[in-house]
Scaffold this motif. Structure first.
Motif, PDB file in Angstrom:
ATOM      1  N   ASN A  64      -3.448   6.416   0.477  1.00 44.45           N
ATOM      2  CA  ASN A  64      -2.467   6.640  -0.029  1.00 44.45           C
ATOM      3  C   ASN A  64      -2.612   6.208  -1.483  1.00 44.45           C
ATOM      4  OD1 ASN A  64       0.256   7.482  -0.392  1.00 44.45           O
ATOM      5  ND2 ASN A  64       1.130   5.173  -0.538  1.00 44.45           N
ATOM      6  N   LYS A  65      -1.834   6.845  -2.396  1.00 38.59           N
ATOM      7  CA  LYS A  65      -1.927   6.430  -3.906  1.00 38.59           C
ATOM      8  C   LYS A  65      -2.960   7.036  -4.241  1.00 38.59           C
ATOM      9  CE  LYS A  65       0.456   2.021  -3.767  1.00 38.59           C
ATOM     10  NZ  LYS A  65       0.921   0.795  -4.461  1.00 38.59           N
ATOM     11  N   ALA A  66      -3.399   8.328  -3.823  1.00 37.95           N
ATOM     12  CA  ALA A  66      -4.510   9.017  -4.190  1.00 37.95           C
ATOM     13  C   ALA A  66      -4.243   9.713  -5.669  1.00 37.95           C
ATOM     14  CB  ALA A  66      -4.907  10.416  -3.182  1.00 37.95           C
ATOM     15  N   ASP A  67      -3.219   9.455  -6.234  1.00 41.76           N
ATOM     16  CA  ASP A  67      -3.123   9.657  -7.738  1.00 41.76           C
ATOM     17  C   ASP A  67      -4.095   9.049  -8.504  1.00 41.76           C
ATOM     18  OD1 ASP A  67      -1.128   8.016  -6.572  1.00 41.76           O
ATOM     19  OD2 ASP A  67       0.182   8.030  -8.455  1.00 41.76           O
ATOM     20  N   ARG A  68      -4.342   7.665  -7.730  1.00 37.93           N
ATOM     21  CA  ARG A  68      -5.098   6.955  -8.627  1.00 37.93           C
ATOM     22  C   ARG A  68      -6.534   6.764  -8.450  1.00 37.93           C
ATOM     23  NH1 ARG A  68      -1.763   1.246  -7.661  1.00 37.93           N
ATOM     24  NH2 ARG A  68       0.071   1.979  -8.519  1.00 37.93           N
ATOM     25  N   ALA A  73       2.493   9.490  -1.455  1.00 32.39           N
ATOM     26  CA  ALA A  73       3.495   9.341  -0.652  1.00 32.39           C
ATOM     27  C   ALA A  73       4.937   9.588  -1.668  1.00 32.39           C
ATOM     28  CB  ALA A  73       3.689   8.119   0.130  1.00 32.39           C
ATOM     29  N   GLU A  74       4.605   9.053  -2.872  1.00 32.14           N
ATOM     30  CA  GLU A  74       5.717   9.102  -3.902  1.00 32.14           C
ATOM     31  C   GLU A  74       6.353  10.496  -3.998  1.00 32.14           C
ATOM     32  OE1 GLU A  74       4.678   6.906  -7.046  1.00 32.14           O
ATOM     33  OE2 GLU A  74       6.298   5.543  -6.661  1.00 32.14           O
ATOM     34  N   ASP A  75       5.338  11.502  -4.092  1.00 28.44           N
ATOM     35  CA  ASP A  75       5.751  12.944  -4.354  1.00 28.44           C
ATOM     36  C   ASP A  75       5.577  13.880  -3.011  1.00 28.44           C
ATOM     37  OD1 ASP A  75       3.164  13.574  -4.234  1.00 28.44           O
ATOM     38  OD2 ASP A  75       2.818  14.011  -6.230  1.00 28.44           O
ATOM     39  N   VAL A  92       0.912  -1.286   0.171  1.00 30.03           N
ATOM     40  CA  VAL A  92      -0.091  -0.114  -0.069  1.00 30.03           C
ATOM     41  C   VAL A  92       0.745   1.358  -0.029  1.00 30.03           C
ATOM     42  CG1 VAL A  92      -2.111  -1.020   1.027  1.00 30.03           C
ATOM     43  CG2 VAL A  92      -0.483  -0.047   2.399  1.00 30.03           C
ATOM     44  N   GLY A  93       2.228   1.099   0.320  1.00 29.24           N
ATOM     45  CA  GLY A  93       2.949   2.404   0.300  1.00 29.24           C
ATOM     46  C   GLY A  93       3.644   2.667   1.488  1.00 29.24           C
ATOM     47  N   LYS A  94       3.528   1.722   2.678  1.00 25.60           N
ATOM     48  CA  LYS A  94       3.973   2.010   4.122  1.00 25.60           C
ATOM     49  C   LYS A  94       5.449   2.580   4.031  1.00 25.60           C
ATOM     50  CE  LYS A  94       3.201  -2.157   5.297  1.00 25.60           C
ATOM     51  NZ  LYS A  94       2.620  -2.624   4.070  1.00 25.60           N
ATOM     52  N   SER A  95       6.373   2.026   3.227  1.00 28.03           N
ATOM     53  CA  SER A  95       7.726   2.404   3.442  1.00 28.03           C
ATOM     54  C   SER A  95       8.097   3.903   2.607  1.00 28.03           C
ATOM     55  CB  SER A  95       8.718   1.359   2.653  1.00 28.03           C
ATOM     56  OG  SER A  95       8.531   0.230   3.290  1.00 28.03           O
ATOM     57  N   THR A  96       6.927   4.003   1.598  1.00 28.94           N
ATOM     58  CA  THR A  96       7.269   5.197   0.809  1.00 28.94           C
ATOM     59  C   THR A  96       6.786   6.335   1.779  1.00 28.94           C
ATOM     60  OG1 THR A  96       6.947   3.745  -1.050  1.00 28.94           O
ATOM     61  CG2 THR A  96       6.758   6.252  -1.361  1.00 28.94           C
ATOM     62  N   LEU A  97       5.599   6.089   2.501  1.00 30.00           N
ATOM     63  CA  LEU A  97       5.082   7.061   3.348  1.00 30.00           C
ATOM     64  C   LEU A  97       5.974   7.402   4.528  1.00 30.00           C
ATOM     65  CD1 LEU A  97       2.347   8.530   4.064  1.00 30.00           C
ATOM     66  CD2 LEU A  97       1.900   6.637   5.600  1.00 30.00           C
ATOM     67  N   GLY A 124      13.456  -5.378   2.824  1.00 33.15           N
ATOM     68  CA  GLY A 124      13.394  -4.777   1.421  1.00 33.15           C
ATOM     69  C   GLY A 124      12.891  -3.224   1.763  1.00 33.15           C
ATOM     70  N   ASP A 125      12.382  -2.970   2.934  1.00 36.99           N
ATOM     71  CA  ASP A 125      11.759  -1.631   3.220  1.00 36.99           C
ATOM     72  C   ASP A 125      12.776  -0.396   3.158  1.00 36.99           C
ATOM     73  OD1 ASP A 125       9.374  -2.683   3.926  1.00 36.99           O
ATOM     74  OD2 ASP A 125       9.971  -3.313   5.797  1.00 36.99           O
ATOM     75  N   ARG A 126      14.226  -0.822   3.128  1.00 38.36           N
ATOM     76  CA  ARG A 126      14.968   0.329   3.015  1.00 38.36           C
ATOM     77  C   ARG A 126      15.089   0.923   1.687  1.00 38.36           C
ATOM     78  NH1 ARG A 126      18.963   1.189   7.090  1.00 38.36           N
ATOM     79  NH2 ARG A 126      20.062   2.782   6.465  1.00 38.36           N
TER      80      ARG A 126
HETATM   81  N1  LIG Z   1       0.969   5.532  -7.486  1.00 37.97           N
HETATM   82  C1  LIG Z   1       1.593   5.535  -6.455  1.00 37.97           C
HETATM   83  N2  LIG Z   1       2.430   4.556  -6.224  1.00 37.97           N
HETATM   84  C2  LIG Z   1       2.834   4.584  -4.866  1.00 37.97           C
HETATM   85  C3  LIG Z   1       2.657   5.875  -3.934  1.00 37.97           C
HETATM   86  N3  LIG Z   1       3.334   5.381  -2.847  1.00 37.97           N
HETATM   87  C4  LIG Z   1       4.097   4.289  -2.915  1.00 37.97           C
HETATM   88  N4  LIG Z   1       3.685   3.694  -4.337  1.00 37.97           N
HETATM   89  C5  LIG Z   1       4.217   2.670  -4.800  1.00 37.97           C
HETATM   90  O1  LIG Z   1       3.758   1.339  -4.329  1.00 37.97           O
HETATM   91  C6  LIG Z   1       4.717   0.256  -4.314  1.00 37.97           C
HETATM   92  C7  LIG Z   1       4.943  -0.259  -2.917  1.00 37.97           C
HETATM   93  O2  LIG Z   1       5.274   0.776  -2.037  1.00 37.97           O
HETATM   94  P1  LIG Z   1       5.950   0.505  -0.506  1.00 37.97           P
HETATM   95  O3  LIG Z   1       6.527   1.561   0.038  1.00 37.97           O
HETATM   96  O4  LIG Z   1       7.121  -0.461  -0.968  1.00 37.97           O
HETATM   97  O5  LIG Z   1       4.878  -0.324   0.019  1.00 37.97           O
HETATM   98  P2  LIG Z   1       4.880  -1.085   1.382  1.00 37.97           P
HETATM   99  O6  LIG Z   1       3.663  -0.910   1.968  1.00 37.97           O
HETATM  100  O7  LIG Z   1       6.116  -0.581   2.416  1.00 37.97           O
HETATM  101  O8  LIG Z   1       5.121  -2.450   1.042  1.00 37.97           O
HETATM  102  P3  LIG Z   1       5.504  -3.863   1.843  1.00 37.97           P
HETATM  103  O9  LIG Z   1       6.798  -3.604   2.958  1.00 37.97           O
HETATM  104  O10 LIG Z   1       6.146  -4.827   0.706  1.00 37.97           O
HETATM  105  O11 LIG Z   1       4.080  -4.200   2.560  1.00 37.97           O
HETATM  106  C8  LIG Z   1       6.095   0.820  -4.770  1.00 37.97           C
HETATM  107  O12 LIG Z   1       6.134   0.599  -6.251  1.00 37.97           O
HETATM  108  C9  LIG Z   1       5.852   2.452  -4.823  1.00 37.97           C
HETATM  109  O13 LIG Z   1       6.461   3.227  -5.453  1.00 37.97           O
HETATM  110  C10 LIG Z   1       1.806   6.619  -4.293  1.00 37.97           C
HETATM  111  O14 LIG Z   1       1.427   7.520  -3.524  1.00 37.97           O
HETATM  112  N5  LIG Z   1       1.259   6.793  -5.728  1.00 37.97           N
END
Ligand SMILES: Nc1nc2c(ncn2[C@@H]2O[C@H](COP(=O)(O)OP(=O)(O)OP(=O)(O)O)[C@@H](O)[C@H]2O)c(=O)[nH]1
Ligand code: B12
Ligand SMILES: [Mg+2]
Lengths: 317, 129
Positions: A193-197, A229-231, A58-63, A96-98
């Motif tokens: 998260n991923k509100a761009d979608r 979270a990405e931007d 869902v993007g936890k690490s990115t967040l 792999g979270d790093r």
């Molecule tokens: N479109 C979009 N993609 C995102 C966003 N945030 C994260 N991602 C993508 O989602 C994917 C998973 O992101 P992670 O941050 O690794 O997710 P996670 O929840 O930590 O994953 P696990 O640790 O494996 O459970 C990656 O390819 C990110 O680039 C966002 O805001 N928008």
């Protein structure tokens, strides 16, 4: 850096190497690590601990990365613990979270460590409490814990974090399932998260309608925040919500109660670890086969056998 | 528990080998931190330091090892990480192997390496506590 006092000094000064080695000691769970955690405990208690949970991907690490960058702008020191699952078969793990946190972790004001769950259930690792204590004593203002992300049985984060943030993403299909499975009760802040979608607003509405059905939090209504979270979009709102929740806990005198139930939980955990050790010990003894046969044949019962194993272990101590 | 950082320093997009190594070490019961592509030497060493790994496994197929490896070794020494076992794999010409070992790499593993040999090498050098 073998010496406990040197290590403690290094930790108080915020030296990465000392913090890293201290975490290893705590993870190894030996006497020196226990002593370290115990001595650091008196210096802990200042940090705001924030849990980040939600389904895989869902993007936890990115967040965590985006939020850390934001908090650094505000001058806060940020400690990060990210837990990934260990293989139940080999004990190995890929952490792999790093990968998603590389923009934020180089900073001197940030420390990030990956932990493997090492067989511990509930989305965390057994070392989590000790690791939190260490980072707190090292002077980090905000500590973020990313859980394994198995989705459902991760209630333990509530015992470790003052504020638990549940992260969802639109179009995951199982959104509503996850909400039903009890994740609603554990979140004090919800992030879509991923509100761009497409579909983010739909997810927000689903959460809101489910929240409306519970009266778990009479004074605290969990906010629902959309992020990319990405931007970095939404990071300001998320950090505001986290601050407000911490303030809420402080003003209502809930921090002491939190610390009490957390300590209870840690003791309960230690007791069940002890039970697991007893089982391992009993299995390795020659009497084990006889015990299993006796119960299997109906000439003994499991509770009596358990009692015997327990008494036997006390005699040995 | 043996902890390993598998790192891809430099502008090198070849990540199959690194992933093969990461999985093989995990299957051998080790904890493997993987940090993804395009890491600077500073990022590699910062990660190895924070994660307190026993082994730093570098995978380089770009040909940039003569500049990347000495820089990484310099940072390793600056941070007093003398107890970390450093391994290198990927495309390293025979003529460069000696220089890499001089720089501080314990051993170089080229294409076609059996991952069991890598596991064995690590187990011989690192005591598992
Ligand atoms: N479109 C979009 N993609 C995102 C966003 N945030 C994260 N991602 C993508 O989602 C994917 C998973 O992101 P992670 O941050 O690794 O997710 P996670 O929840 O930590 O994953 P696990 O640790 O494996 O459970 C990656 O390819 C990110 O680039 C966002 O805001 N928008
Ligand atoms: C597949 C491949 C690609 C794929 C990569 C896909 C990917 N995601 O990995 C693609 C098509 C993208 C690609 C692109 C390019 N490639 Co290319 N590629 C290859 C190829 C054919 C195989 C590499 C591979 O994946 N092998 C399989 C894996 C499992 O093996 P491995 O990486 O060698 O790993 C093993 C060992 O080396 C060791 N190992 C590896 N790392 C580590 C680390 C440690 C610590 C340890 C212990 C062991 C270890 O263990 C592994 C298991 O045995 C090689 C040629 C070759 N035969 O090696 C060229 C090769 C590596 N590529 C090359 C080149 C030049 C390029 C390009 C620049 C081409 C171009 N002009 O565009 C681009 C650059 C891409 C970039 N951004 O970096 C050259 C490199 C020359 C050099 N270094 O001097 C090679 C050698 C081809 C050649 N003969 O010219 N490539
Ligand atoms: Mg993650």
């Amino acid at each position: 850096m073998k010496d406990l006092d040197d290590l403690k000094q290094g930790i108080f000064q915020g030296q990465k190497r000392a913090i890293a080695r201290g975490l290893t000691w705590i993870e190894q769970g030996r006497q020196e690590g226990k002593l370290l955690a115990q001595q650091l405990f008196a210096h802990a208690g200042r940090a705001h601990v924030i849990g980040v949970t939600g389904s895989p991907g869902v993007g936890k690490s990115t967040l965590v990365n985006g939020l850390t960058l934001h908090l650094r702008h505000g001058g806060y020191k940020v400690g990060i613990i990210a837990v990934d699952p260990s293989s139940p078969f080999t004990g190995g793990a890929i952490l792999g979270d790093r990968i998603r946190m590389q923009d934020s972790v180089m900073d001197q004001g940030v420390f990030m460590r990956s932990l493997a769950s090492r067989g511990h259930l509930g989305g965390l690792s057994r070392a989590t409490f000790g690791a939190l204590t260490l980072l707190d004593a090292a002077g980090f203002d905000k500590i973020l814990i990313e859980t394994v992300g198995a989705g459902q049985s991760e209630v333990e984060i509530m015992q470790m974090a003052h504020t638990t943030m549940v992260v969802l993403a639109p179009g995951m299909g199982d959104d509503i399932q996850a909400i039903k499975a009890g994740i609603l009760e554990i979140g004090q802040v919800f992030v879509v998260n991923k509100a761009d979608r497409d579909g983010a607003d739909h997810t927000v509405r689903s959460i809101r309608s489910m929240l409306g059905l519970t009266s778990e939090h009479p004074d605290w209504m969990p906010p629902i925040i959309k992020t990319v979270a990405e931007d970095g979009r939404g990071m300001e709102e998320v950090s505001q919500a986290l601050f407000r929740h911490h303030q809420y806990l402080t003003e209502h005198g809930l921090l002491d109660r939190f610390r009490w139930t957390q300590t209870e939980h840690v003791i309960e955990q230690a007791v069940s670890d002890l039970g697991e050790r007893l089982v391992r010990q009993a299995r390795s003894e020659s009497s084990w086969t006889k015990r299993v046969s006796a119960v299997g044949e109906g000439s003994d019962d499991p509770d009596r056998v358990a009692g015997e194993i327990w008494r036997h272990s006390i005699q040995e101590d | 528990m043996i902890r390993v950082l598998v790192a891809k320093p430099g502008l090198d997009g070849h990540d199959r080998g690194a992933k093969v190594i990461a999985r093989a070490l995990r299957d051998a019961g080790m904890e493997v931190v993987y940090t993804g592509l395009h890491q600077t030497p500073e990022q590699v060493v910062d990660a190895a330091l924070s994660e307190d790994v026993d082994v730093l496994a570098l995978s380089i197929l770009s040909g940039a090892h003569p500049t990347l490896v000495p820089r990484i070794m310099e940072l390793v020494r600056q941070n007093h990480m003398d107890d970390v076992l450093i391994l290198l794999g990927g495309i390293i010409p025979e003529d460069d192997v000696e220089d890499m070992v001089q720089a501080g790499v314990a051993k170089v593993f080229g294409p076609g390496t059996d991952t069991n040999d890598i596991v064995r090498f690590i187990r011989e050098r690192v005591k598992d506590e």
